[in-house]
Write a protein that holds these residues in place. Structure first.
Motif, PDB file in Angstrom:
ATOM      1  N   ARG A   1      48.939  36.938  48.207  1.00 30.59           N
ATOM      2  CA  ARG A   1      49.869  35.814  48.369  1.00 30.59           C
ATOM      3  C   ARG A   1      50.928  35.797  47.272  1.00 30.59           C
ATOM      4  NH1 ARG A   1      46.517  30.475  48.457  1.00 30.59           N
ATOM      5  NH2 ARG A   1      48.620  29.608  48.217  1.00 30.59           N
ATOM      6  N   PHE A   2      50.629  36.428  46.162  1.00 29.34           N
ATOM      7  CA  PHE A   2      51.510  36.335  45.001  1.00 29.34           C
ATOM      8  C   PHE A   2      52.213  37.663  44.693  1.00 29.34           C
ATOM      9  CE2 PHE A   2      48.010  33.315  44.660  1.00 29.34           C
ATOM     10  CZ  PHE A   2      48.737  32.130  44.714  1.00 29.34           C
ATOM     11  N   ILE A   3      52.253  38.536  45.687  1.00 31.61           N
ATOM     12  CA  ILE A   3      52.976  39.801  45.525  1.00 31.61           C
ATOM     13  C   ILE A   3      53.593  40.185  46.876  1.00 31.61           C
ATOM     14  CG2 ILE A   3      50.986  41.309  45.980  1.00 31.61           C
ATOM     15  CD1 ILE A   3      53.390  41.868  43.052  1.00 31.61           C
ATOM     16  N   GLY A   4      54.041  39.166  47.616  1.00 32.07           N
ATOM     17  CA  GLY A   4      54.514  39.380  48.985  1.00 32.07           C
ATOM     18  C   GLY A   4      55.692  40.326  49.082  1.00 32.07           C
ATOM     19  N   TRP A   5      56.698  40.144  48.206  1.00 29.64           N
ATOM     20  CA  TRP A   5      57.858  41.034  48.285  1.00 29.64           C
ATOM     21  C   TRP A   5      57.471  42.447  47.857  1.00 29.64           C
ATOM     22  CZ3 TRP A   5      61.904  40.974  51.079  1.00 29.64           C
ATOM     23  CH2 TRP A   5      62.947  41.872  50.831  1.00 29.64           C
ATOM     24  N   GLY A   6      56.600  42.552  46.874  1.00 33.14           N
ATOM     25  CA  GLY A   6      56.117  43.868  46.476  1.00 33.14           C
ATOM     26  C   GLY A   6      55.408  44.570  47.626  1.00 33.14           C
TER      27      GLY A   6
ATOM     28  N   ALA B   1      63.519  44.617  41.770  1.00 31.15           N
ATOM     29  CA  ALA B   1      64.045  45.879  41.261  1.00 31.15           C
ATOM     30  C   ALA B   1      63.470  47.056  42.040  1.00 31.15           C
ATOM     31  CB  ALA B   1      63.725  46.017  39.771  1.00 31.15           C
ATOM     32  N   ALA B   2      62.169  47.006  42.322  1.00 35.56           N
ATOM     33  CA  ALA B   2      61.541  48.097  43.073  1.00 35.56           C
ATOM     34  C   ALA B   2      62.206  48.276  44.432  1.00 35.56           C
ATOM     35  CB  ALA B   2      60.048  47.825  43.240  1.00 35.56           C
TER      36      ALA B   2
ATOM     37  N   LEU C   1      56.167  50.144  41.725  1.00 38.43           N
ATOM     38  CA  LEU C   1      55.237  49.680  42.757  1.00 38.43           C
ATOM     39  C   LEU C   1      53.782  49.861  42.352  1.00 38.43           C
ATOM     40  CD1 LEU C   1      57.100  50.774  45.997  1.00 38.43           C
ATOM     41  CD2 LEU C   1      56.667  48.449  45.194  1.00 38.43           C
ATOM     42  N   GLY C   2      53.531  50.429  41.176  1.00 37.95           N
ATOM     43  CA  GLY C   2      52.161  50.445  40.680  1.00 37.95           C
ATOM     44  C   GLY C   2      51.568  49.053  40.603  1.00 37.95           C
ATOM     45  N   VAL C   3      52.412  48.055  40.377  1.00 46.68           N
ATOM     46  CA  VAL C   3      51.916  46.676  40.313  1.00 46.68           C
ATOM     47  C   VAL C   3      51.340  46.246  41.653  1.00 46.68           C
ATOM     48  CG1 VAL C   3      54.125  45.570  40.925  1.00 46.68           C
ATOM     49  CG2 VAL C   3      52.482  44.356  39.511  1.00 46.68           C
ATOM     50  N   VAL C   4      51.879  46.743  42.751  1.00 41.37           N
ATOM     51  CA  VAL C   4      51.362  46.391  44.070  1.00 41.37           C
ATOM     52  C   VAL C   4      50.017  47.072  44.308  1.00 41.37           C
ATOM     53  CG1 VAL C   4      51.849  46.406  46.543  1.00 41.37           C
ATOM     54  CG2 VAL C   4      53.710  46.091  44.908  1.00 41.37           C
TER      55      VAL C   4
ATOM     56  N   LYS D   1      51.188  53.368  35.475  1.00 41.00           N
ATOM     57  CA  LYS D   1      50.263  54.460  35.753  1.00 41.00           C
ATOM     58  C   LYS D   1      49.275  54.104  36.862  1.00 41.00           C
ATOM     59  CE  LYS D   1      50.362  56.028  30.905  1.00 41.00           C
ATOM     60  NZ  LYS D   1      50.942  54.834  30.265  1.00 41.00           N
ATOM     61  N   ALA D   2      49.452  52.959  37.506  1.00 36.72           N
ATOM     62  CA  ALA D   2      48.480  52.513  38.506  1.00 36.72           C
ATOM     63  C   ALA D   2      48.539  53.327  39.786  1.00 36.72           C
ATOM     64  CB  ALA D   2      48.702  51.032  38.828  1.00 36.72           C
ATOM     65  N   GLY D   3      49.637  54.013  40.022  1.00 36.04           N
ATOM     66  CA  GLY D   3      49.764  54.808  41.234  1.00 36.04           C
ATOM     67  C   GLY D   3      50.488  54.056  42.332  1.00 36.04           C
ATOM     68  N   VAL D   4      50.975  54.801  43.296  1.00 31.75           N
ATOM     69  CA  VAL D   4      51.717  54.218  44.413  1.00 31.75           C
ATOM     70  C   VAL D   4      50.739  53.588  45.399  1.00 31.75           C
ATOM     71  CG1 VAL D   4      53.210  54.772  46.364  1.00 31.75           C
ATOM     72  CG2 VAL D   4      53.595  55.866  44.165  1.00 31.75           C
TER      73      VAL D   4
END
Length: 681
Positions: A582-587, A546-547, A570-573, A172-175
């Motif tokens: 630094r810890f979400i580079g691929w995202g 997966a995203a 992609l809400g995690v990004v 639910k964090a949003g794009v």
């Protein structure tokens, strides 16, 4: 006398098959045995190319007295973290929560119900540098188990409760939007090492996924600072000791901030990711250095990691025989000036020492140096240095080689497929495309079980036989990524179809109703917590892999369900990108593709038309973030994007669409190149 691990398929477990420790694999019978005997379980987790895992084994697991104590007071379970990343993730989370740090070897003491109550990593045989000795730890745990059982049970229950309360919900964090990605860039700028490249201090890891984000961000926005950080970091790594100046390929990390001395293990995932990102740097800048490193790394993977079945082995060890029978870290790679002179003669030996930064004092251990390419080194005629390099490489081949972990890990082979396919296409190396296709074929033949009702991907295989461990989310995401890259390069729609199977399984078996992702499938073995890690560390997290695969597949097919799943993932990004880039580079890299579209490119034409090949190559070389490419004959059924795409005046043509708007088709490769360049905003 061999223990139970003699029947394992993991090379890491087989390394411990002759230990006097009575090891078990992770299996219900081990915990039943602990329950029957009323003893704790000692869980030891590592991997085959881990230097300190080997040290702990030689000091303690091969010691008869220590083994006897372990066998008497514990049920001992050995796990290869590369085979069971789910077990590794759950207990590493507990280790880090309890101690503030983690790493391998990982040592965990548990109840027979698999609830952890005491943790550590490497323990020396005797107390040293403030660390307790391993025997002290064992005696302390045994005393607590027998003397304070209530306290042990209470600690274990609290840890399990705390872990269970850590479930993540980013659906639910949003794009993520332009603002979040700009904040991520700002955060990276603050952590950037403007002297040596890369981010943070020692030890310094190659930031392949962050560099991919920087390249995509530059392509979308024109931010020159992003491109400069990417280019300077890649040059610094390529000149440093972390890069094998003779054989190509990268070591796991550097122990210093200047990339001089590596931790010498070579991992498939690092080399696949770095091979691809150097190829993308060349695509963006035309850098000769980036082209050379991409190709040398691809050739290293094919030469030294490819197995007879067509897949790619997991790793090369850091240690090897130094010629005296003693296994020493870096023995295969380090040189002294005298060794150079022995191989090359005095004149060329002196030149090589200056060119590769080999000094009398040494940059490594015992007066030896790791080869580098110092910026202030001598200028040498290319043919001469090529000859020197070949002679040194031949001499090094006579040294005892590091061991190889021959197991095939699905996720990492997916990354290799993507890298080799793209390198082959960019640099006119059809042999690399062939190697990518062969590895993809192995993944389908051996790892993918399409049985109705139980379709799944196996995590590992060895010698052409699938292992019994189920694939985790990163396997599905990275293999789909590899298949999608291969589809774009070869024009063979079967790879898009296989990617569709895998992305459907991601939605059906790894995704909660609110879009939250888990690292294990709904029907996987239940551990004390269902693992769920969205951060990119050594390789893309299952979550972000997966995203990316979901987004690319959606762009190819127009699937609203896959697009929606990608956006929820992609809400995690949105949540982590500005705070921990630094810890979400691929995202972040996937988010750049989302913001840019991604663009959908359909190239149609007669296979005999040279214009088709030109347009196809131009499309693949476009820098638009995450652009998807489909190629084939007009109306071809291999790719949905080819539908209703006719030739233009009888000539091959390219169609580019973005955000539901399509540009006019073009037959001009230069116009297509402009269309797939950056959008300045």
């Amino acid at each position: 006398m061999a223990n139970r691990l003699a029947h394992a398929t993991s090379p890491y477990l087989l390394q411990h098959a002759e230990n006097p420790v009575d090891w078990w694999e992770w299996e219900p019978a081990a915990f039943e045995e602990a329950r029957r005997r009323n003893v704790p379980v000692f869980l030891s987790v590592g991997y085959s190319s881990c230097h300190w895992c080997h040290v702990l084994a030689s000091e303690s697991f091969e010691d008869e007295a220590t083994a006897a104590y372990l066998n008497e007071h514990f049920v001992n379970v050995k796990v290869d973290r590369e085979e069971r990343p789910d077990i590794d993730a759950v207990y590493m989370e507990a280790v880090q929560a309890a101690t503030g740090q983690g790493g391998w070897p990982m040592s965990v003491f548990m109840t027979p119900d698999a609830a952890p109550f005491y943790f550590g990593t490497y323990f020396p045989p005797e107390p040293r540098h403030g660390m307790p000795g391993f025997r002290q730890v064992l005696e302390g745990v045994q005393a607590a188990w027998t003397g304070r059982p209530g306290e042990v049970a209470e600690v274990a229950q609290k840890i399990v409760r705390d872990l269970a309360g850590r479930q993540l919900d980013y659906g639910k964090a949003g794009v993520p939007g332009p603002e979040e990605l700009a904040q991520a860039l700002l955060g990276l700028t603050r952590e950037y090492d403007d002297r040596h490249g890369g981010f943070g201090g020692a030890p310094k890891f190659p930031p392949s996924m962050v560099v991919e984000f920087l390249l995509r961000h530059h392509a979308r926005t024109g931010a020159e600072g992003a491109l400069q950080m990417a280019a300077d970091t890649c040059e610094a790594m390529a000149r440093g000791g972390i890069y094998d100046q003779l054989g190509g390929g990268f070591a796991r990390y550097a122990v210093d901030r200047a990339w001089v001395v590596p931790h010498f293990e070579k991992m498939l995932y690092d080399n696949a990711l770095l091979c691809r990102v150097y190829a993308h740097l060349w695509r963006a800048t035309g850098s000769d250095l980036a082209r050379r490193v991409a190709l040398e790394t691809a050739d290293f993977m094919v030469r030294e990691l490819r197995t007879k079945e067509g897949g790619f082995a997991s790793a090369l060890d850091a240690d090897s025989d130094d010629g005296t029978g003693k296994h020493v870290e870096g023995a295969y790679y380090a040189w002294t000036p005298a060794q150079l002179a022995d191989v090359l003669g005095a004149e060329d030996g002196e030149l090589a020492a200056a060119y590769y930064g080999v000094t009398e004092e040494g940059t490594f251990e015992h007066g030896s140096s790791v080869l580098q390419l110092p910026k202030d080194g001598p200028v040498v005629e290319a043919g001469r240095i090529a000859g020197i390099r070949q002679r040194l490489l031949a001499a090094r081949a006579e040294r005892p080689a590091p061991g190889r972990d021959d197991k095939i890990v699905a996720a990492w082979n997916g990354l290799a497929v993507a890298a080799l396919a793209e390198c082959g296409a960019y640099f006119d190396r059809p042999d690399l495309i062939d190697r990518a296709t062969e590895a993809a074929d192995l993944l389908v033949r051996v790892h993918f079980d399409a049985t109705a009702g139980r379709a799944r991907l196996s995590r590992t295989s060895k010698d052409g036989v699938a292992g019994h461990n189920a694939g985790v989310l990163e396997d599905y995401g990275d293999v789909a990524e590899g298949f999608l890259a291969l589809a774009a390069v070869t024009g063979e729609g079967v790879w898009l179809e296989f990617a569709g199977f895998l992305t459907d399984l991601i939605i059906d078996r790894f995704t909660a109703e609110d879009g939250t992702l888990y690292d294990t499938a709904h029907d996987a073995e239940q551990l004390i917590r269902r693992p769920q890690d969205p951060t990119d560390s050594a390789a893309p997290a299952g979550w972000t892999a997966a995203a990316g695969a979901l987004l690319t597949y959606a762009a190819h097919t127009g699937s609203a369900a896959h697009r929606a799943a990608a956006e929820r993932a992609l809400g995690v990004v949105h949540a982590l990108g500005p705070r921990a880039p630094r810890f979400i580079g691929w995202g972040l890299a996937v988010a750049e593709a989302l913001l840019d579209g991604p663009r959908e490119v359909a190239v149609v034409g007669d296979p005999a038309d040279a214009g088709l090949a030109r347009l196809h190559r131009t499309a693949l070389l476009g820098t638009a973030p995450g652009a998807v490419v489909a190629v084939g004959e007009p109306g071809g059924e291999e790719f949905p994007l080819l539908a209703d795409r006719p030739l233009v005046e009888g000539r091959a043509a390219a169609y580019v669409c973005r955000h539901f708007v399509c540009a006019a088709p073009t037959t001009d490769d230069r116009a297509l190149a402009r269309e797939l360049g950056a959008v300045r905003s």
